[in-house]
Design a protein around this motif. Sequence first.
Motif, PDB file in Angstrom:
ATOM      1  N   ASN A   1      -5.020   0.068  -0.884  1.00 36.45           N
ATOM      2  CA  ASN A   1      -4.292  -0.790  -0.040  1.00 36.45           C
ATOM      3  C   ASN A   1      -5.031  -2.132  -0.093  1.00 36.45           C
ATOM      4  OD1 ASN A   1      -2.566   1.297   1.027  1.00 36.45           O
ATOM      5  ND2 ASN A   1      -4.245   2.049   2.323  1.00 36.45           N
ATOM      6  N   HIS A   2      -5.245  -2.546  -1.316  1.00 37.98           N
ATOM      7  CA  HIS A   2      -5.883  -3.956  -1.504  1.00 37.98           C
ATOM      8  C   HIS A   2      -7.114  -4.286  -0.473  1.00 37.98           C
ATOM      9  CE1 HIS A   2      -2.315  -4.425  -3.723  1.00 37.98           C
ATOM     10  NE2 HIS A   2      -1.559  -4.072  -3.035  1.00 37.98           N
ATOM     11  N   GLY A   3      -7.755  -3.293  -0.141  1.00 40.58           N
ATOM     12  CA  GLY A   3      -8.976  -3.558   0.586  1.00 40.58           C
ATOM     13  C   GLY A   3      -8.782  -3.434   2.057  1.00 40.58           C
ATOM     14  N   PHE A   4      -7.535  -3.468   2.411  1.00 37.87           N
ATOM     15  CA  PHE A   4      -7.375  -2.965   4.093  1.00 37.87           C
ATOM     16  C   PHE A   4      -7.765  -1.722   4.508  1.00 37.87           C
ATOM     17  CE2 PHE A   4      -4.545  -6.695   2.744  1.00 37.87           C
ATOM     18  CZ  PHE A   4      -4.698  -7.655   3.882  1.00 37.87           C
ATOM     19  N   VAL A   5      -8.198  -1.629   5.557  1.00 35.73           N
ATOM     20  CA  VAL A   5      -8.907  -0.431   6.010  1.00 35.73           C
ATOM     21  C   VAL A   5      -7.841   0.356   6.347  1.00 35.73           C
ATOM     22  CG1 VAL A   5     -10.159   0.768   7.978  1.00 35.73           C
ATOM     23  CG2 VAL A   5     -10.930  -1.482   6.841  1.00 35.73           C
ATOM     24  N   ASN A   6      -6.689   0.014   7.209  1.00 37.79           N
ATOM     25  CA  ASN A   6      -5.586   1.059   7.765  1.00 37.79           C
ATOM     26  C   ASN A   6      -4.432   0.881   6.422  1.00 37.79           C
ATOM     27  OD1 ASN A   6      -6.720   2.215   9.843  1.00 37.79           O
ATOM     28  ND2 ASN A   6      -6.484  -0.005  10.894  1.00 37.79           N
ATOM     29  N   PRO A   7      -3.638   1.858   6.394  1.00 41.05           N
ATOM     30  CA  PRO A   7      -2.550   1.952   5.429  1.00 41.05           C
ATOM     31  C   PRO A   7      -1.592   1.030   6.187  1.00 41.05           C
ATOM     32  CG  PRO A   7      -2.762   4.100   6.452  1.00 41.05           C
ATOM     33  CD  PRO A   7      -3.961   3.445   6.768  1.00 41.05           C
ATOM     34  N   PRO A   8      -0.897   0.238   5.275  1.00 43.00           N
ATOM     35  CA  PRO A   8       0.180  -0.450   5.754  1.00 43.00           C
ATOM     36  C   PRO A   8       1.363   0.496   6.382  1.00 43.00           C
ATOM     37  CG  PRO A   8       0.228  -0.613   3.351  1.00 43.00           C
ATOM     38  CD  PRO A   8      -0.846   0.179   3.792  1.00 43.00           C
ATOM     39  N   VAL A   9       2.172  -0.472   7.499  1.00 44.75           N
ATOM     40  CA  VAL A   9       3.291   0.375   7.980  1.00 44.75           C
ATOM     41  C   VAL A   9       4.348  -0.332   7.143  1.00 44.75           C
ATOM     42  CG1 VAL A   9       4.467   0.577  10.117  1.00 44.75           C
ATOM     43  CG2 VAL A   9       2.046   0.047  10.269  1.00 44.75           C
ATOM     44  N   TYR A  10       5.006   0.923   6.428  1.00 41.08           N
ATOM     45  CA  TYR A  10       6.216   0.751   5.962  1.00 41.08           C
ATOM     46  C   TYR A  10       7.639   0.884   6.898  1.00 41.08           C
ATOM     47  CZ  TYR A  10       3.612   0.846   1.708  1.00 41.08           C
ATOM     48  OH  TYR A  10       2.737   0.425   0.429  1.00 41.08           O
ATOM     49  N   HIS A  11       8.359  -0.110   7.022  1.00 39.28           N
ATOM     50  CA  HIS A  11       9.317  -0.040   7.639  1.00 39.28           C
ATOM     51  C   HIS A  11      10.525  -0.059   6.707  1.00 39.28           C
ATOM     52  CE1 HIS A  11       7.512  -0.957  11.522  1.00 39.28           C
ATOM     53  NE2 HIS A  11       6.989  -1.942  10.793  1.00 39.28           N
ATOM     54  N   ALA A  12      11.013   1.203   6.313  1.00 38.78           N
ATOM     55  CA  ALA A  12      11.880   1.580   5.456  1.00 38.78           C
ATOM     56  C   ALA A  12      12.995   2.358   5.617  1.00 38.78           C
ATOM     57  CB  ALA A  12      11.047   2.264   4.245  1.00 38.78           C
ATOM     58  N   SER A  13      14.127   2.097   5.138  1.00 38.02           N
ATOM     59  CA  SER A  13      15.337   3.045   5.313  1.00 38.02           C
ATOM     60  C   SER A  13      15.604   3.103   3.820  1.00 38.02           C
ATOM     61  CB  SER A  13      16.526   2.331   5.868  1.00 38.02           C
ATOM     62  OG  SER A  13      16.803   1.233   5.733  1.00 38.02           O
ATOM     63  N   THR A  14      16.310   2.258   3.165  1.00 38.24           N
ATOM     64  CA  THR A  14      16.989   2.462   1.811  1.00 38.24           C
ATOM     65  C   THR A  14      15.858   2.159   0.870  1.00 38.24           C
ATOM     66  OG1 THR A  14      18.738   1.393   2.514  1.00 38.24           O
ATOM     67  CG2 THR A  14      18.776   1.305   0.062  1.00 38.24           C
ATOM     68  N   VAL A  15      15.643   2.999  -0.546  1.00 37.59           N
ATOM     69  CA  VAL A  15      14.799   2.719  -1.307  1.00 37.59           C
ATOM     70  C   VAL A  15      15.591   2.429  -2.643  1.00 37.59           C
ATOM     71  CG1 VAL A  15      13.060   4.015  -2.747  1.00 37.59           C
ATOM     72  CG2 VAL A  15      13.160   4.518  -0.473  1.00 37.59           C
ATOM     73  N   LEU A  16      15.136   1.503  -3.392  1.00 36.91           N
ATOM     74  CA  LEU A  16      15.961   1.180  -4.540  1.00 36.91           C
ATOM     75  C   LEU A  16      15.213   1.788  -5.554  1.00 36.91           C
ATOM     76  CD1 LEU A  16      16.003  -2.890  -3.979  1.00 36.91           C
ATOM     77  CD2 LEU A  16      17.721  -1.427  -3.578  1.00 36.91           C
ATOM     78  N   TYR A  17      16.307   2.179  -6.594  1.00 40.80           N
ATOM     79  CA  TYR A  17      15.987   2.734  -7.900  1.00 40.80           C
ATOM     80  C   TYR A  17      16.233   2.196  -9.007  1.00 40.80           C
ATOM     81  CZ  TYR A  17      15.756   7.065  -5.306  1.00 40.80           C
ATOM     82  OH  TYR A  17      15.746   8.172  -4.335  1.00 40.80           O
ATOM     83  N   PRO A  18      15.509   2.140 -10.114  1.00 44.06           N
ATOM     84  CA  PRO A  18      15.706   1.361 -11.502  1.00 44.06           C
ATOM     85  C   PRO A  18      17.060   1.347 -11.908  1.00 44.06           C
ATOM     86  CG  PRO A  18      13.514   2.409 -11.537  1.00 44.06           C
ATOM     87  CD  PRO A  18      14.197   3.056 -10.210  1.00 44.06           C
ATOM     88  N   SER A  19      17.639   2.472 -11.841  1.00 49.04           N
ATOM     89  CA  SER A  19      19.120   2.839 -12.320  1.00 49.04           C
ATOM     90  C   SER A  19      19.759   3.696 -11.600  1.00 49.04           C
ATOM     91  CB  SER A  19      18.920   3.145 -13.873  1.00 49.04           C
ATOM     92  OG  SER A  19      18.373   4.743 -13.883  1.00 49.04           O
TER      93      SER A  19
END
Length: 127
Positions: free
Chosen positions: A29-47
Amino acid sequence: MKQGGKDGQPRARLPDTTLVNAGRDPATNHGFVNPPVYHASTVLYPSAEDFLAHRSRYQYGRRGTPTTEALQEAVAAIEGPQCAGVALLPSGLAAIATALLSVVRSGDHILVTDSIYGPTRAFCDRC
């Protein structure tokens, strides 16, 4: 477990240490102690092919994100080796349905009161 016992065997972490460190990985997590919060619904795919083949660790935000995964890992670590597993669910009804379906089989009957949570009542009436 941490290395460093006098006999070379791993030492168990103290509960307070597990509580503070479980589910955290600052290196990813780039040195951040706590994991980032992911506000997500749609996930993009390469194809489109990747989408159809479900070639992604995450398919939809309500089915899990790195944030929920970190919390699951933390709860499992705090519970210890006797923990059978941890599942975070996106809603109260999902939690109730999962609990019910884990103990009943097709054809079983369950008794619920008329005053039960409305969505649970609908689930029980229809499934």
